[in-house]
Every structure is written in structure tokens, then in C-alpha cells.
Design an enzyme around this catalytic site. Structure first.
Site, short mmCIF file in Angstrom:
data_model
loop_
_atom_site.label_atom_id
_atom_site.label_comp_id
_atom_site.label_asym_id
_atom_site.label_seq_id
_atom_site.Cartn_x
_atom_site.Cartn_y
_atom_site.Cartn_z
N GLU A 158 84.59 -73.28 30.05
CA GLU A 158 84.13 -74.62 29.67
C GLU A 158 85.30 -75.59 29.91
O GLU A 158 86.40 -75.35 29.40
CB GLU A 158 83.72 -74.65 28.21
CG GLU A 158 82.48 -73.83 27.92
CD GLU A 158 82.20 -73.66 26.42
OE1 GLU A 158 81.03 -73.52 26.05
OE2 GLU A 158 83.16 -73.65 25.62
N ASN B 204 80.02 -71.62 21.94
CA ASN B 204 80.27 -71.26 20.55
C ASN B 204 79.37 -72.01 19.57
O ASN B 204 79.08 -71.51 18.48
CB ASN B 204 81.74 -71.47 20.18
CG ASN B 204 82.59 -70.29 20.63
OD1 ASN B 204 82.06 -69.24 20.99
ND2 ASN B 204 83.90 -70.46 20.63
N HIS C 224 88.32 -73.66 28.19
CA HIS C 224 87.96 -72.61 27.24
C HIS C 224 87.44 -71.38 27.97
O HIS C 224 86.32 -71.38 28.50
CB HIS C 224 86.91 -73.13 26.24
CG HIS C 224 86.52 -72.12 25.23
ND1 HIS C 224 85.25 -72.00 24.73
CD2 HIS C 224 87.25 -71.13 24.63
CE1 HIS C 224 85.21 -71.00 23.87
NE2 HIS C 224 86.41 -70.46 23.79
#
Ligand code: CAA
Length: 282
Positions: A152, A190, A140
């Protein structure tokens, strides 16, 4: 596994950014888009940002040209057959991603690692569309991918150690920071950032401040590099609303739910920078 050739599927803002990072790091990259025009647009975008680096003295012209030459674009998924690692950055919806990974499994070598750049979907659910979930991980990236250091590396339920280690090693070769984590809703950043940005949007109405004032408050009072309204415009209001909905569906925490103001903006086509208008006009 040693990686020399990387495939990137989907060359929108994130995919093009990832492809740029990979060619700058010396990898051969095959970028796949659905039309030749979209592939050319992405290659031009990458060329533009690399030219800016030459103009600013951060790269030589030769380095720029060599990086651009390492990128090949295609519309044919079969062109990814020889890639050691494929990073998917297509539309943020589960069904198309599952269909793509099933196709990649048929197309790519059995030892190739397959990674999704999903920001809020379950990597495990994507991997379950294949019969070789061990080689599937999340990678990510953050927007804009060439500028943001973090990736990530998401371990899904059945990801193999080898696939995770390969992804972590490639992130290091990209010159970025890998944070390995498990496949939980929103992963690390997030999970924290989405409810925070939703709070920011709610504060606009509660405190009756303008987007400019809120951005000034958070940059000057909390040291953020850009204000929350500027950031949501950069990420894309549709992307942010979608990620909020995905987190809310999984965690059922009210702060995860997208604020109605953002949903209305998304429905009106005010998507931020990419549509020319969001909280600000571009
Ligand atoms: N791709 C490639 N290169 C880019 C680029 C892009 N999208 N945008 C800018 N650049 C290049 C440009 O060449 C630019 O130089 P010029 O303007 O001279 O051409 C150069 O990078 C520097 O750009 P900036 O001057 O805008 O850089 P800055 O120092 O102001 O920093 C920033 C910009 C790194 C984005 C900084 O403002 C920042 O950290 N903002 C926060 C971003 C953030 O939080 N991102 C995470 C979003 S959440 C997310 O992504 C998760 C998700 O899943 C949705």
C-alpha cells in the site's frame, strides 16, 4: 525521481524482508540496525532465504551472491546519507518513529523520499515531526514481505505527487503490486483484516472450537491460504494487538478492539512464531 540506492531502517522480520526484496530487484541497499549483531542476523536470514531459492532452482548461485553483495549493514544512520529512498521498519510506536524521521530529515539528501512501513499509525502524524512532510509517504508491506505481492502506498496529507509516484515506481521495480491510498486508519487491508481476525478469535470461544478447527474451517470453507490462528501467529500477537488498539483508538468500533484472549496471550509473552509459542508451538 530515479532510485538506485535504498536505505532500510530496522531489520526485524519486516525490514529484513523488505531489504531482501530490494536487493533481489537489483537495488543497492543499506540496512541499519542498532547493533552489529542484529545486522548480521538479518543478513544471515536474507542469505538463508536466497540460498533456498538456489536449492529450489529459482535463482542461480551467481544471482544469489550478487544480491547478497548488494546489501550493506550498518549501525550508523549517517550511512543513509546517499540513499534516494529510505524505508523505515522500526518498532510500531509513534514517538520513536517521529524521532527517527526528524533524524532522517537531517541526515538524508533533501530530495530523498522517506517512507514508513507503519501498518496502523498515521503517516501524517509521523511526517509532522519533520519540516519537509512533502517527501514522506507510507509504503506498507505485508508479512512475509518477500512472498506477499501487495504494497500500500499511503499518501499523507502533505505528501507530494513526486514522492507518491517515486514509491509507486519502486514497488513496480520490486515486481509487486502498488495500491495507492489515503492516510486513513488501517489504510485498506488492515481496516478490513484486523476486525476480521478479531472476529475469528472471538469465534474460538463462542463456537467452542480449537485453533486447529477454526483454521481448518477458514482454509477449507473460505479458501484462505492459511487459517486465522496461523496468520496471527505469523504476524505476531503483540503486533496484531497493537494494530487493533491503534484502530480502536481512532475508529471506536468495538470489532477493532483486541479480544481479551489475545491481550492475555500478549501479556504472557505468547507472541506467536517469533516467541516459539502462540496459538501453536513452534
Ligand atoms: N521471508 C523470506 N522468504 C520466506 C519467508 C520469509 N518470511 N517465509 C518463507 N519464505 C520462503 C521460503 O524459502 C519458503 O520455501 P522453503 O520452505 O522451501 O524454504 C518459500 O518462501 C515458500 O514458503 P511457503 O511454502 O511457506 O509458501 P506458501 O506457498 O505456503 O505461501 C504464504 C506462504 C504466502 C505466506 C501464504 O500462506 C499466504 O499468503 N498466507 C497469508 C499471509 C497473509 O495474509 N499475510 C498478511 C498478514 S497481515 C499483514 O502483514 C499486515 C500487517 O500490517 C500486520
Amino acid at each position: 525521481m530515479e532510485v538506485t540506492r535504498i536505505g532500510v531502517v530496522g531489520l526485524g522480520a519486516m525490514g529484513a524482508g523488505i531489504a531482501q526484496v530490494a536487493v533481489e530487484a537489483g537495488f543497492a541497499v543499506v540496512g541499519r540496525e542498532v547493533t552489529d549483531e542484529l545486522g548480521e542476523t538479518a543478513a544471515a536470514r536474507i542469505g538463508h532465504f536466497l540460498t533456498r531459492k538456489v536449492e529450489k532452482g529459482q535463482r542461480t548461485q551467481d544471482e544469489r551472491d550478487a544480491a547478497v553483495a548488494r546489501l550493506e549493514t550498518t549501525t550508523d544512520l549517517a550511512a543513509l546519507a546517499d540513499c534516494d529512498l529510505v524505508i523505515e521498519a522500526i518498532v510500531e510506536e509513534l514517538d520513536p518513529k517521529r524521532a527517527l524521521f526528524a533524524a532522517l530529515e537531517r541526515t538524508c539528501r533533501a530530495d530523498a523520499v522517506l517512507a514508513t512501513n507503519t501498518s496502523a499509525l498515521s503517516v501524517t502524524e509521523i511526517a509532522a515531526a519533520t519540516s519537509s512532510p512533502g517527501r514522506i509517504v507510507g509504503m506498507h508491506f505485508f508479512n512475509p514481505a518477500p512472498l506477499m505481492p501487495l504494497v500500500e502506498v499511503v499518501r499523507a496529507e502533505l505528501s507530494s505527487d513526486d514522492a507518491v509516484e517515486t514509491a509507486v515506481a519502486v514497488v513496480a521495480q520490486f515486481g509487486k503490486v502498488a495500491v495507492p491510498c489515503h492516510d486513513t486508519p488501517g489504510f485498506v487491508v488492515n481496516r478490513v483484516l484486523i476486525p476480521l481476525l478479531n472476529d475469528c478469535v472471538r469465534v474460538l470461544d463462542e463456537a467452542r472450537v480449537t485453533p486447529e478447527a477454526l483454521d481448518a474451517a477458514m482454509t477449507n470453507g473460505a479458501g484462505w491460504p492459511m487459517g486465522p490462528c496461523t496468520l496471527v501467529d505469523l504476524v505476531g500477537i503483540d503486533v496484531h494487538v497493537h494494530a487493533s488498539e491503534a484502530l480502536y483508538e481512532k475508529l471506536r468500533e468495538p470489532r477493532m478492539a483486541p479480544p481479551p484472549r489475545l491481550v492475555a496471550m500478549r501479556n504472557a509473552g505468547l507472541l506467536g512464531r517469533k516467541s516459539g509459542r502462540g496459538f501453536y508451538a513452534y
